[in-house]
Write an enzyme that holds these catalytic residues in place. Structure first.
Site, PDB file in Angstrom:
ATOM      1  CE  LYS A 172      -2.733  -1.725   6.627  1.00 40.07           C
ATOM      2  NZ  LYS A 172      -1.372  -1.654   6.083  1.00 40.07           N
ATOM      3  CG  LEU A 173      -0.431  -2.750  16.817  1.00 39.56           C
ATOM      4  CD1 LEU A 173       0.468  -2.103  15.791  1.00 39.56           C
ATOM      5  CD2 LEU A 173      -0.120  -2.226  18.208  1.00 39.56           C
ATOM      6  CG  ASP A 185      -3.995  -8.923  20.162  1.00 36.72           C
ATOM      7  OD1 ASP A 185      -4.833  -9.449  20.927  1.00 36.72           O
ATOM      8  OD2 ASP A 185      -2.967  -9.503  19.784  1.00 36.72           O
ATOM      9  CB  THR A 202      -7.352   0.837  -0.686  1.00 34.47           C
ATOM     10  OG1 THR A 202      -6.039   0.466  -0.293  1.00 34.47           O
ATOM     11  CG2 THR A 202      -7.675   2.186  -0.115  1.00 34.47           C
ATOM     12  N   GLY A 231       3.035   3.611  -3.169  1.00 30.79           N
ATOM     13  CA  GLY A 231       4.064   2.563  -3.157  1.00 30.79           C
ATOM     14  C   GLY A 231       4.595   2.318  -4.552  1.00 30.79           C
TER      15      GLY A 231
HETATM   16  O1  C5P Z   1       2.076  -0.141  -3.950  1.00 30.59           O
HETATM   17  P1  C5P Z   1       0.870   0.569  -3.423  1.00 30.59           P
HETATM   18  O2  C5P Z   1       0.793   2.035  -3.861  1.00 30.59           O
HETATM   19  O3  C5P Z   1      -0.418  -0.173  -3.696  1.00 30.59           O
HETATM   20  O4  C5P Z   1       1.091   0.597  -1.832  1.00 30.59           O
HETATM   21  C1  C5P Z   1       0.106   1.013  -0.943  1.00 30.59           C
HETATM   22  C2  C5P Z   1       0.620   0.865   0.450  1.00 30.59           C
HETATM   23  O5  C5P Z   1      -0.401   1.306   1.363  1.00 30.59           O
HETATM   24  C3  C5P Z   1       0.959  -0.563   0.852  1.00 30.59           C
HETATM   25  O6  C5P Z   1       2.086  -0.479   1.722  1.00 30.59           O
HETATM   26  C4  C5P Z   1      -0.257  -1.045   1.636  1.00 30.59           C
HETATM   27  O7  C5P Z   1       0.085  -1.956   2.648  1.00 30.59           O
HETATM   28  C5  C5P Z   1      -0.749   0.261   2.254  1.00 30.59           C
HETATM   29  N1  C5P Z   1      -2.174   0.300   2.592  1.00 30.59           N
HETATM   30  C6  C5P Z   1      -3.162   0.111   1.653  1.00 30.59           C
HETATM   31  N2  C5P Z   1      -4.492   0.165   2.022  1.00 30.59           N
HETATM   32  C7  C5P Z   1      -4.817   0.442   3.281  1.00 30.59           C
HETATM   33  C8  C5P Z   1      -3.828   0.635   4.253  1.00 30.59           C
HETATM   34  C9  C5P Z   1      -2.489   0.576   3.862  1.00 30.59           C
HETATM   35  O8  C5P Z   1      -2.867  -0.113   0.498  1.00 30.59           O
HETATM   36  N3  C5P Z   1      -6.103   0.585   3.603  1.00 30.59           N
END
Ligand code: C5P
Length: 233
Positions: free
Chosen positions: A61-62, A64, A119, A210
């Protein structure tokens, strides 16, 4: 358009990650390496997991100034990841610079997608903390269009927004959607969530899952349940 389930390898170290991946035996799920694991182990963890045969979404997620992001992307281009990302709120010049950095190493480059709104962010937070006076959906749609204009391949968004993104940016613009939960599992800190079946119905191309897999009693079974619900039914 490829569709797949991506497992978020949100583990604190290499040992726990490899123990987890070993459970899958000869299956090689598409996996996501995020900040926790990358910062703990460094770039070698990407190469190691790649060499075990997995596709990798490197979720750093850069965000800058354009020049810094361009240079960082040109370094990341060498790691062998299949997908990389940045924050769309860094705006179009930063996203264009990222593409420039990625292509500086040759014509073939990993997919580059932009995070629209996390999210975990709700409409209330958008207005109260970020002082943005429009709907969350409108910001997602607008950020997605910016990403498309900058030449990116898709966005990270909630499954609830995948359809709208496809309507606005075309069906080939990839939607990668975290915030996925089984109907009978815990939401945790995620706000805009949905089930794998619903994510499929709503047009997600890739779901990122996750804790419903990593914290399951039987992670392989939970992964297969996701694959079934998202890809097969
Ligand atoms: O455990 P869980 O299913 O909530 O994991 C969701 C993964 O997706 C995490 O690694 C989180 O950093 C990533 N993520 C997110 N929402 C975003 C971008 C990435 O939950 N908009």
């Amino acid at each position: 358009m490829a569709k797949d389930v991506i497992i978020a390898l949100d583990f604190p170290c290499k040992e726990k990650t490899l123990t987890f991946l070993d459970m899958f035996k000869d299956k090689k799920p598409f996996v996501k390496i995020g900040m926790e694991l990358f910062y703990a182990e460094g770039p070698s963890i990407v190469r190691e997991i790649k060499s075990r045969g997995h596709k990798i979404f490197l979720d750093l997620k850069l965000h800058d100034i354009p020049n810094t992001v361009m240079k960082a992307m040109s370094v990341l281009a060498d790691l062998g990841a299949d997908m990389l990302n940045l924050h769309a709120s860094g705006a179009i010049p930063m996203m264009e610079a990222a593409i420039k950095g990625l292509t500086s190493k040759g014509a073939s480059r990993p997919l580059l997608i932009a995070v629209t709104q996390l999210t975990s962010i709700s409409q209330e937070v958008i207005q109260r903390d970020l002082l943005i006076n429009t709907t969350l959906e409108k910001t997602v749609e607008h950020y997605a269009l910016n990403a498309k204009k900058a030449g990116l391949d898709g966005v990270v968004c909630s499954p609830l927004e995948a359809n709208k993104v496809h309507q606005t940016c075309g069906k080939n613009f990839i939607t990668v959607t975290p915030g996925v939960r089984f109907a009978d599992s815990d939401a945790g800190d995620q706000v805009r969530i949905t089930t794998p079946e619903k994510a499929k119905e709503m047009g997600s191309d890739y779901i990122v899952v996750g804790r419903p897999i990593t914290a399951a009693k039987n992670p392989v079974e939970a992964y297969e349940r996701c694959i079934n619900d998202f890809l097969k039914n």
